[in-house]
Motif scaffolding. Structure first.
Motif, mmCIF file in Angstrom:
data_model
loop_
_atom_site.group_PDB
_atom_site.id
_atom_site.type_symbol
_atom_site.label_atom_id
_atom_site.label_comp_id
_atom_site.label_asym_id
_atom_site.label_seq_id
_atom_site.Cartn_x
_atom_site.Cartn_y
_atom_site.Cartn_z
ATOM 1 N N PRO A 44 -9.966 27.979 5.267
ATOM 2 C CA PRO A 44 -10.555 29.309 5.112
ATOM 3 C C PRO A 44 -10.429 29.867 3.701
ATOM 4 N N ARG A 47 -13.225 28.461 1.716
ATOM 5 C CA ARG A 47 -14.499 29.066 2.104
ATOM 6 C C ARG A 47 -14.671 30.429 1.458
ATOM 7 N N ASP A 48 -13.612 31.221 1.411
ATOM 8 C CA ASP A 48 -13.696 32.556 0.813
ATOM 9 C C ASP A 48 -13.995 32.470 -0.676
ATOM 10 N N ARG A 49 -13.298 31.583 -1.387
ATOM 11 C CA ARG A 49 -13.544 31.448 -2.825
ATOM 12 C C ARG A 49 -14.964 30.994 -3.095
ATOM 13 N N ARG A 51 -17.597 31.362 -1.186
ATOM 14 C CA ARG A 51 -18.561 32.413 -0.809
ATOM 15 C C ARG A 51 -18.718 33.428 -1.941
ATOM 16 N N LEU A 52 -17.603 33.846 -2.539
ATOM 17 C CA LEU A 52 -17.666 34.819 -3.634
ATOM 18 C C LEU A 52 -18.411 34.237 -4.833
#
Length: 506
Positions: A44, A47-49, A51-52
């Motif tokens: 996760p 995924r967050d990095r 996405r940004l």
């Protein structure tokens, strides 16, 4: 290509704990584990990095910012814009255009290593691609199919050709893509910039480097074992491995090697002094094992450090600077630190290989051992005994030294991409040669063990061996019999080599 995508010999069981990408930097041991079948999933945090980073890049695209590889061509075509209606067609075309490999197909381990390294690089979160791209690598790795990739084609400024072949499989292209789909894999549709990110990495070089370093480390340990048994066979002077030797010249590799050799000889008559040395001074191939094996260890450690930095990094260009709301082109695709370290690693290993070859020659020569020439069981017969083993040992050592020649000094070219790409590192060649060289070193260690065991048997010293050398002698004799009078060497060196490369080494 002559066959369908290569199945991996043993894929990890579904219930094995998977490696989670993005929670921590990837380690060389992680790469080796995935190359040999361990499952890998996208975490996760990654995924967050991603996405940004992707959101920021999409804003630049919508504003019409000029970003290399996002809305422009690449290489010599960098000044030509990619219109919005051309983006979907451009991505697979870029992969197909970069599929320029040659030569033999890479082993499945090499390809799997490259795939996990590329996925890990994307999880750094600056490439501007969706998490789904990194996830595609993970999903493909979870199958028992490995895309076919050619060994040649990269010059070490991003492994474009090999990564393009992998990328084409990930989008479902050709026989390799069909083989993945048949195993339940769903192809990914690449968006703007994403095909460029698939190929813009040195993941093939770094993946092979991880496997090569693991093999080379095992090779040095195997050469320790062979050298220790040779000391027993020679009845060598163990003053050369006295702890004071490293104490007065404290190179870390020499200190480690002396510790290894003393542990291998521990409990034996040679190390305790119950069996006196035959000579005050032994040939250098016996006397300088701590210095040469130590140099190899230090070179490998330096290379491992460079590779570990690479595994925690992004080699992408461009990179997305979220705080500055822009993307910049970089030179991080230049892998000189790793390529030079790989050259250094091979030069270091060459030292240990060279003296191993020389020890074999000395063990076969009565002038140095006092035993019959060729370690013959009956000195009155005209039999060769092990004498001709010297030829094969010299061949192995010579081949290994040729592989040690630096590749980073290869002349650059100013012709590629209209003169823009005027520099090469040849990193994949450097990594591949270390892997091959380590294999030759393991084989040479097996040859030396055969000779060392024969010398020990002729002296009748088996019962006086050290803890480690006793195990080495027994492992040798399980597949390589003593060569008696009227016999020729006919042992199974493959089995002995497998033991040397395994986890049961003393």
């Amino acid at each position: 290509m002559t066959s369908l995508a290569e199945p991996l010999a043993a894929v990890a069981a579904p219930d094995e704990d998977a490696l989670v990408l993005g929670d921590r930097p990837l380690l060389p041991t992680d790469v080796v584990a995935v190359a040999r079948g361990r499952r890998v999933v996208l975490g996760p945090a990654a995924r967050d990095r991603m996405r940004l980073s992707r959101t920021a890049l999409e804003k630049m695209l919508s504003r019409g910012d000029s970003v290399y590889g996002l809305n422009t061509g690449v290489g010599a075509i960098k000044t030509t814009a990619i219109s919005a209606d051309r983006q979907a067609a451009f991505q697979p075309l870029l992969l197909r255009a970069h599929r320029v490999g040659h030569g033999q197909l890479a082993p499945a381990e090499f390809v799997r290593a490259a795939m996990v390294v590329r996925a890990a690089g994307l999880t750094v979160g600056v490439a501007g691609v969706r998490a789904e791209v990194a996830d595609a690598y993970c999903r493909a790795l979870d199958t028992d199919v490995t895309p076919r990739v050619h060994l040649l084609g990269s010059i070490g400024q991003a492994d474009l050709s090999q990564l393009a072949e992998i990328g084409l499989a990930l989008i479902g292209h050709g026989d390799d893509g069909a083989a993945l789909v048949a195993r339940g894999y769903t192809p990914i549709d690449l968006g703007p910039r994403e095909a460029g990110a698939v190929v813009n990495s040195n993941a093939f070089s770094v993946g092979i480097a991880c496997l090569a370093l693991e093999r080379a480390t095992r090779a040095v340990r195997a050469l320790d074992v062979a050298a220790a048994l040779s000391l027993e066979g020679l009845t060598g002077n163990v003053d050369a491995i006295h702890p004071a030797v490293a104490g007065v010249r404290p190179h870390s590799g020499a200190h480690e090697t002396i510790g290894r050799l003393r542990a291998l000889l521990s409990g034996g008559a040679l190390l305790t002094g119950a069996r006196p040395a035959r000579a005050l001074q032994d040939p250098l191939a016996f006397k300088v094992v701590p210095q040469t094996h130590g140099a190899a260890r230090q070179a490998l450690a330096h290379c491992a450090g460079a590779v570990q930095v690479e595994l925690a990094s992004s080699g992408d260009s461009p990179i997305t600077l979220i705080d500055e709301d822009r993307a910049i082109s970089t030179g991080n695709h230049d892998i000189a630190p790793v390529a030079i370290a790989l050259d250094y690693a091979r030069l270091g290993l060459a030292q240990a290989v060279t003296i191993a070859g020389e020890r074999v020659q000395k063990l076969l020569d009565t002038a140095f051992t006092g035993l019959p020439t060729g370690l013959r069981a009956d000195p009155t017969t005209p039999d060769d005994g092990l004498a001709i083993v010297a030829n094969g040992a010299a061949s192995l050592a010579g081949e290994a030294r040729l592989l040690a020649q630096p590749v980073t000094l290869e002349q650059p070219t100013s012709a590629i991409a209209a003169g823009i790409e005027d520099r090469i590192t040849m990193a994949p060649t450097a990594a591949r040669r270390l892997h091959e060289m380590a294999g030759l070193a393991l084989r040479l260690a097996a040859v030396e063990l055969m000779c060392g065991a024969q010398a020990v048997d002729l002296r009748g010293h088996v019962g006086e061996l050290g803890d480690g050398t006793r195990r080495a002698h027994a492992a040798t004799r399980r597949s390589v019999p003593f060569v008696g009078a009227g016999e020729a060497p006919d042992g199974d060196l493959d089995t002995l080599e497998d033991w040397l490369a395994g986890d049961d080494l003393p």
